[in-house]
Design a protein around this motif. Structure first.
Motif, PDB file in Angstrom:
ATOM      1  N   ILE A  16      54.418   9.805 -36.277  1.00  0.00           N
ATOM      2  CA  ILE A  16      52.834  10.253 -36.537  1.00  0.00           C
ATOM      3  C   ILE A  16      51.831  11.847 -35.382  1.00  0.00           C
ATOM      4  CG2 ILE A  16      50.354   8.927 -34.905  1.00  0.00           C
ATOM      5  CD1 ILE A  16      51.855   7.842 -37.458  1.00  0.00           C
ATOM      6  N   ARG A  17      52.696  12.151 -34.220  1.00  0.00           N
ATOM      7  CA  ARG A  17      52.675  13.546 -33.726  1.00  0.00           C
ATOM      8  C   ARG A  17      52.344  14.688 -34.357  1.00  0.00           C
ATOM      9  NH1 ARG A  17      51.962  13.454 -27.911  1.00  0.00           N
ATOM     10  NH2 ARG A  17      52.564  15.238 -27.726  1.00  0.00           N
ATOM     11  N   THR A  18      53.544  14.766 -35.032  1.00  0.00           N
ATOM     12  CA  THR A  18      53.369  15.353 -35.889  1.00  0.00           C
ATOM     13  C   THR A  18      52.761  15.460 -37.598  1.00  0.00           C
ATOM     14  OG1 THR A  18      55.921  16.039 -35.659  1.00  0.00           O
ATOM     15  CG2 THR A  18      55.165  16.657 -37.549  1.00  0.00           C
ATOM     16  N   ARG A  19      52.140  14.469 -37.636  1.00  0.00           N
ATOM     17  CA  ARG A  19      50.990  14.906 -38.564  1.00  0.00           C
ATOM     18  C   ARG A  19      49.812  14.784 -38.218  1.00  0.00           C
ATOM     19  NH1 ARG A  19      54.542  15.405 -40.838  1.00  0.00           N
ATOM     20  NH2 ARG A  19      56.592  13.911 -41.875  1.00  0.00           N
TER      21      ARG A  19
ATOM     22  N   LEU B 265      47.154   5.829 -29.576  1.00  0.00           N
ATOM     23  CA  LEU B 265      48.116   4.886 -30.610  1.00  0.00           C
ATOM     24  C   LEU B 265      46.761   5.428 -31.962  1.00  0.00           C
ATOM     25  CD1 LEU B 265      50.583   5.217 -32.695  1.00  0.00           C
ATOM     26  CD2 LEU B 265      51.023   3.260 -31.978  1.00  0.00           C
ATOM     27  N   GLU B 266      46.177   4.230 -31.288  1.00  0.00           N
ATOM     28  CA  GLU B 266      45.330   3.678 -32.634  1.00  0.00           C
ATOM     29  C   GLU B 266      44.466   5.652 -32.785  1.00  0.00           C
ATOM     30  OE1 GLU B 266      46.843   0.088 -30.597  1.00  0.00           O
ATOM     31  OE2 GLU B 266      45.733   2.221 -29.838  1.00  0.00           O
ATOM     32  N   GLU B 267      44.085   6.443 -31.571  1.00  0.00           N
ATOM     33  CA  GLU B 267      42.923   7.860 -31.924  1.00  0.00           C
ATOM     34  C   GLU B 267      43.751   8.056 -33.324  1.00  0.00           C
ATOM     35  OE1 GLU B 267      39.909   7.440 -28.709  1.00  0.00           O
ATOM     36  OE2 GLU B 267      41.963   8.146 -28.323  1.00  0.00           O
ATOM     37  N   GLN B 268      45.570   8.426 -33.283  1.00  0.00           N
ATOM     38  CA  GLN B 268      45.827   9.243 -33.592  1.00  0.00           C
ATOM     39  C   GLN B 268      46.209   8.758 -34.586  1.00  0.00           C
ATOM     40  OE1 GLN B 268      49.980   8.735 -31.850  1.00  0.00           O
ATOM     41  NE2 GLN B 268      48.891  10.867 -29.715  1.00  0.00           N
ATOM     42  N   VAL B 269      46.453   7.710 -35.107  1.00  0.00           N
ATOM     43  CA  VAL B 269      46.412   7.297 -36.281  1.00  0.00           C
ATOM     44  C   VAL B 269      45.150   7.147 -37.183  1.00  0.00           C
ATOM     45  CG1 VAL B 269      46.723   4.872 -37.724  1.00  0.00           C
ATOM     46  CG2 VAL B 269      47.905   4.753 -35.697  1.00  0.00           C
ATOM     47  N   SER B 270      43.933   6.916 -36.641  1.00  0.00           N
ATOM     48  CA  SER B 270      42.803   6.791 -37.639  1.00  0.00           C
ATOM     49  C   SER B 270      43.381   8.388 -38.056  1.00  0.00           C
ATOM     50  CB  SER B 270      41.686   7.220 -36.435  1.00  0.00           C
ATOM     51  OG  SER B 270      41.491   8.185 -35.672  1.00  0.00           O
ATOM     52  N   LEU B 271      43.004   9.589 -37.551  1.00  0.00           N
ATOM     53  CA  LEU B 271      43.399  10.415 -37.812  1.00  0.00           C
ATOM     54  C   LEU B 271      43.859  10.838 -39.322  1.00  0.00           C
ATOM     55  CD1 LEU B 271      42.585  13.057 -34.741  1.00  0.00           C
ATOM     56  CD2 LEU B 271      40.829  12.267 -36.614  1.00  0.00           C
TER      57      LEU B 271
ATOM     58  N   ARG C  16      43.411   1.885 -46.710  1.00  0.00           N
ATOM     59  CA  ARG C  16      44.240   0.551 -47.451  1.00  0.00           C
ATOM     60  C   ARG C  16      45.745   1.004 -46.757  1.00  0.00           C
ATOM     61  NH1 ARG C  16      42.342   4.342 -50.339  1.00  0.00           N
ATOM     62  NH2 ARG C  16      44.396   5.494 -50.994  1.00  0.00           N
ATOM     63  N   ASP C  17      46.448   1.422 -46.967  1.00  0.00           N
ATOM     64  CA  ASP C  17      47.907   1.692 -46.547  1.00  0.00           C
ATOM     65  C   ASP C  17      48.018   2.047 -45.025  1.00  0.00           C
ATOM     66  OD1 ASP C  17      48.780   0.943 -48.593  1.00  0.00           O
ATOM     67  OD2 ASP C  17      48.619   2.759 -49.387  1.00  0.00           O
ATOM     68  N   ARG C  18      47.188   2.519 -44.234  1.00  0.00           N
ATOM     69  CA  ARG C  18      47.842   2.920 -42.220  1.00  0.00           C
ATOM     70  C   ARG C  18      46.319   2.543 -41.720  1.00  0.00           C
ATOM     71  NH1 ARG C  18      48.714   9.562 -43.297  1.00  0.00           N
ATOM     72  NH2 ARG C  18      50.248   8.962 -44.971  1.00  0.00           N
ATOM     73  N   GLY C  19      46.220   2.240 -41.209  1.00  0.00           N
ATOM     74  CA  GLY C  19      44.674   1.921 -39.585  1.00  0.00           C
ATOM     75  C   GLY C  19      45.815   1.222 -38.895  1.00  0.00           C
ATOM     76  N   GLN C  20      45.477  -0.106 -38.796  1.00  0.00           N
ATOM     77  CA  GLN C  20      46.328  -0.671 -37.943  1.00  0.00           C
ATOM     78  C   GLN C  20      47.937  -1.390 -38.901  1.00  0.00           C
ATOM     79  OE1 GLN C  20      46.154  -2.675 -35.310  1.00  0.00           O
ATOM     80  NE2 GLN C  20      44.398  -0.731 -34.953  1.00  0.00           N
ATOM     81  N   LYS C  21      47.916  -0.972 -40.215  1.00  0.00           N
ATOM     82  CA  LYS C  21      49.477  -1.313 -40.723  1.00  0.00           C
ATOM     83  C   LYS C  21      50.134  -0.432 -40.425  1.00  0.00           C
ATOM     84  CE  LYS C  21      47.633  -3.308 -45.024  1.00  0.00           C
ATOM     85  NZ  LYS C  21      47.314  -3.024 -46.604  1.00  0.00           N
ATOM     86  N   LEU C  22      49.581   1.081 -40.030  1.00  0.00           N
ATOM     87  CA  LEU C  22      50.102   2.182 -39.336  1.00  0.00           C
ATOM     88  C   LEU C  22      51.138   1.933 -37.885  1.00  0.00           C
ATOM     89  CD1 LEU C  22      52.172   4.830 -40.140  1.00  0.00           C
ATOM     90  CD2 LEU C  22      50.021   5.720 -39.487  1.00  0.00           C
ATOM     91  N   VAL C  23      49.678   1.407 -37.338  1.00  0.00           N
ATOM     92  CA  VAL C  23      50.271   0.534 -35.759  1.00  0.00           C
ATOM     93  C   VAL C  23      51.335  -0.163 -35.112  1.00  0.00           C
ATOM     94  CG1 VAL C  23      49.032   0.003 -34.247  1.00  0.00           C
ATOM     95  CG2 VAL C  23      47.445   1.445 -35.158  1.00  0.00           C
ATOM     96  N   ALA C  24      51.491  -0.861 -37.014  1.00  0.00           N
ATOM     97  CA  ALA C  24      51.973  -1.658 -36.660  1.00  0.00           C
ATOM     98  C   ALA C  24      53.341  -1.734 -37.002  1.00  0.00           C
ATOM     99  CB  ALA C  24      52.108  -3.055 -37.697  1.00  0.00           C
ATOM    100  N   ALA C  25      53.682  -1.032 -38.084  1.00  0.00           N
ATOM    101  CA  ALA C  25      54.773   0.459 -38.324  1.00  0.00           C
ATOM    102  C   ALA C  25      55.254   0.420 -37.459  1.00  0.00           C
ATOM    103  CB  ALA C  25      54.504   1.099 -39.704  1.00  0.00           C
TER     104      ALA C  25
END
Length: 817
Positions: free
Chosen positions: A269-272, A14-20, A249-258
């Motif tokens: 997330i997978r779609t994005r 998930l962290e790798e997905q969010v990093s992109l 600013r708004d993604r990364g760990q914030k998005l993982v937490a969301a």
């Protein structure tokens, strides 16, 4: 690529997905080395590919004509050529996506970014954008059409809500984006900074999901404008794939937490991620593991293309037998833009060009220096003349210029943007201070003006004396994308030839939205009435006077609108004085749009030359001496006065906006539609432009065999009846007779540019479909072409019909959007 996109996504944490889903830095995404996924890089456009440098300096790049100059060409094939050339430029900067084209509509004549946009008309804009995008993408570089949507002003653009009714959105502002998706297959879309009807464009579910992806079928990448994303879950859920720039600013760990909190689903997330990987696969970025390297490719074929495009966009607005210039004439070259090459506008589209050719240099090459005399007459700068001097820059890892100097660098001029980091990456660009030291050698003695503007705090000392202070009482203004103060100006007496020591102190401050640090310092001796008198005297001694006036990238710039459309400084007085001294006065205007012309009846010639790229002076000279045809036609109506413009209003809600809202109350009636409805005669109508030759237009023939489906073909013969090569633009307007809805009197629905040799005749055909007869019915959510009569009007501009035929649609046609 060894794995499919789904296999890549399945293999990621998930962290790798969010990093992109956010940038790693200002211009690129992170790699995922574990899976062999390379780095996607982007470059600013649209009149060049700047690459990964800042807005000032950096690796040299090719400067093409600005958008409004290309819009004036009315030449889709030319835009295709330029798109293809820019694809190679983008590759030379090791990038995969170009942040271009800009297709916002020229709603107001004062929009600071009009120079970057093609036209006031959606169909002209859309057709040109198609050529540009196809040229780019046929050569493996993704377009990123922008700014989606409603960004027609630079005033408080990062917070302003554009209040636009749906019908006007559909029929005017969304058309270029719709065509880019459906007809050109653009791979990228950039969201606007502003809100649309109360919701930020970057988290606008209706725009991004319902319309863009649902109705139009877009399958590419949606990215934010830089720092234009304001939330975590809302942007991701609405359809924003990529937050730029990085670090996030708004993604990364914030998005993982969301995701873990259930605010965003893992499937979203997978779609994005799939979307981003699909564009990376298409551009080759997914397998691109080359070391980052940027090249400065100054290609001869690009020089030729830019020179040709500059002439093709130049619009001849008046000619009383003074152009082209005649051999052997003595020519007075006058004005603030004569010896300064105004090649581009300001803001994120600016770049470090390979070279700049001024009109003076172009004329010297064309007719020889012995035929020319020169006088500046007056200035037209928004700021004091930029200090061009080598400066030593000391960086401090704090905001108060204390302690150890972390690094020392040099600059060639007193203008810079610092983004990301400074001092060789040692200090964040959001928290540092710097001391710049150099000198200025005055050419004349007198009271010099010293100006400083900064996104951050700044002071200027001259010979140890504080002269300009933008530190003690810093106030937010309209510079540096509204992150900077307005220029603070002081005065100092200087002696000719005696070097003056210049020290600039700078420190960052907390920013509002955009994380930029920047400064610009200028110094100069103002011109006055004696200089205008000298210019008039110079003109009186010549056979013909060329007056180069207008604006520059300080006025026509991203980040601020124009205060009015009156020419800056004393330029009107200069033109009046020169025209009185010499009846053969020709004005060469460079601007990103209309200006008021109180002197128009006093001059014999007028050429609108825009900002035509690095070959500016050569392209302008080619037109003046007759080596090239003035091929342009106006892509925007020129009003007599600013108050004639549709966005002008006594109500600030209409323009420039109030309390965070700007209301598009004129609805559909922008540009020529407004002038038709109000019965206002413009100074020059939309589509207008003169030629050095003459044309004859044959009878209009209309093929109505497919009229039941709303399809019509219009044809006619066009002949060059003069003795020179030339080009004309045949424009087709559709005028409904009655029917439902408050419809414009006529609307451009097709056009064709025709280049002809003397005596040559060519057949011109323009095809229309049902959409050309349609309006958008908000209630039924359908495009509706009503049964009834329509006039098909062929014209050479919006006010000059050459033929018309009526057709009658036998039945009502409805289409889904």
């Amino acid at each position: 690529m060894t794995k499919s996109i789904d296999e890549f996504v399945d293999a990621m944490t998930l962290e790798e997905q969010v990093s992109l889903l956010s940038g790693e830095d200002f211009w690129s995404l992170p790699t995922i080395e574990r899976l062999g996924i390379g780095k996607l890089r982007v470059s600013d456009g649209p009149n060049g590919a700047r690459g990964g440098g800042g807005l000032v300096g950096g690796v040299k790049a090719t400067a093409f004509p600005v958008g409004v100059g290309l819009g004036a060409s009315w030449n889709v094939a030319l835009l295709h050529e330029i798109g293809a050339a820019l694809a190679e430029e983008t590759k030379s900067k090791n990038a995969h996506m170009l942040l271009a084209p800009t297709v916002n509509i020229q709603r107001s004549v004062t929009n600071g970014r009009n120079f970057e946009c093609y036209s006031e008309d959606p169909v002209l804009t859309a057709e040109l954008a198609l050529g540009y995008i196809q040229g780019l993408q046929e050569n493996g570089v993704s377009a990123t059409i922008k700014h989606f949507a409603g960004n027609e002003s630079e005033i408080e653009r990062t917070t302003m809500s554009s209040v636009i009714d749906e019908r006007s959105l559909r029929e005017i502002y969304l058309i270029p984006f719709e065509w880019a998706v459906k007809k050109a297959g653009t791979k990228g879309v950039m969201t606007a900074y502003n809100k649309v009807n109360g919701t930020y464009a970057s988290e606008h579910n209706w725009l991004l999901t319902d319309v863009l992806r649902g109705e139009w079928g877009f399958d590419g990448l949606v990215m934010s404008d830089w720092f234009g994303s304001h939330s975590t879950a809302p942007t991701v859920n609405a359809g924003l794939d990529l937050e730029m720039p990085g670090p996030t600013r708004d993604r990364g760990q914030k998005l993982v937490a969301a995701v873990e909190a259930g605010e965003v689903t893992r499937e979203t997330i997978r779609t994005r991620v799939r979307t981003i990987l699909s564009v990376m696969e298409w551009t080759g970025a997914i397998d691109d593991h080359r070391p980052f390297e940027e090249r400065a490719d100054d290609r001869p074929e690009n020089r030729e293309l830019i020179r040709r495009a500059g002439a093709e966009g130049a619009v001849l607005l008046k000619n009383q037998n003074v152009l082209p210039l005649k051999p052997g004439q003595r020519i007075a070259v006058i004005g603030p833009n004569a010896k300064v090459a105004q090649i581009m506008g300001g803001g994120s589209s600016q770049l470090n060009p390979h070279y700049r050719v001024s009109p003076w240099e172009g004329l010297v090459a064309a007719v020889g220096v012995d035929a020319l005399t020169y006088a500046p007459g007056c200035g037209n700068s928004r700021f004091e003349p930029l200090l061009q001097s080598q400066l030593s820059v000391q960086f401090f890892d704090n905001r108060d210029l204390t302690g150890e100097v972390v690094a020392v660098e040099t600059m060639e001029r007193a203008e810079t943007f610092w983004v990301g980091s400074v001092a060789g990456g040692k200090i964040p660009a959001t928290r540092f201070s710097a001391r710049l030291t150099g000198e200025f050698v005055p050419e004349q003695s007198g009271i010099h003006r010293v100006g400083i503007a900064s996104a951050g705090l700044s002071k200027v000392y001259v010979d140890g004396k504080l002269v300009a202070d933008a530190w003690s009482n810093w106030t937010k203004g309209q510079t540096f994308f509204e992150e900077g103060c307005d220029e603070v100006v002081g005065e100092v007496a200087l002696e000719a030839g005696r070097p003056a020591k210049i020290v600039i102190e700078f420190a960052t401050k907390d920013h509002s939205v955009l994380g930029v640090a920047a400064l610009r310092m200028g110094i100069g001796l103002p011109l006055g009435a004696d200089d205008i008198a000298h210019a008039a005297d110079t003109a009186a001694k010549a056979d013909v006077a060329l007056v180069f006036i207008g604006r520059n990238g300080e006025w026509d710039t991203e980040g601020s609108d124009l205060p009015a459309i009156e020419l800056p400084g004393d330029q009107n007085a200069l033109v009046a004085a020169v025209a009185t001294a010499n009846p053969n006065t020709i004005v060469v205007l460079q601007s990103g749009g209309p200006v008021e012309m109180p002197w128009i009846n006093s001059v014999s010639g007028l050429l609108q030359a825009w900002y035509p790229g690095q070959e500016a002076g050569n392209a302008i000279a080619d037109v003046l001496v007759g080596k090239a045809e003035p091929g342009g036609r106006l892509p925007q109506t020129y009003p007599v006065r600013w108050s004639d413009n549709p966005a002008y209003s006594q109500d600030p809600l209409v323009y420039p906006g109030q309390d965070g809202q700007v209301h598009y109350r004129e609805g559909l009636f922008i540009g020529y539609r407004h002038y038709d409805k109000q019965g206002i005669k413009p100074l020059f109508p939309f589509g207008f432009g003169l030629s050095y030759t003459t044309f004859v237009y044959g009878p209009l023939e209309v093929d109505t065999s497919r009229l039941a489906a709303g399809a019509v073909s219009v044809g006619l013969d066009v002949s060059n009846s003069g003795n020179r090569d030339g080009a004309t633009v045949v424009q087709l307007y559709v005028a409904p007779h009655g029917g439902a809805g408050d419809r414009p009197e006529r609307e451009l629905k097709g056009f064709a540019k025709v280049a002809l040799q003397p005596g040559e005749t060519r057949r011109v055909s323009i095809d229309l479909d049902a959409r050309a007869f349609s309006y958008f019915d908000v209630g039924s959510q359908r495009w509706v072409a009503e049964r009834g009569e329509y006039s098909l009007v062929l014209a050479t501009d919006a006010a000059s019909p050459i033929a018309a035929e009526r057709v009658a649609l036998p039945n009502r046609i409805e289409q889904r959007p």
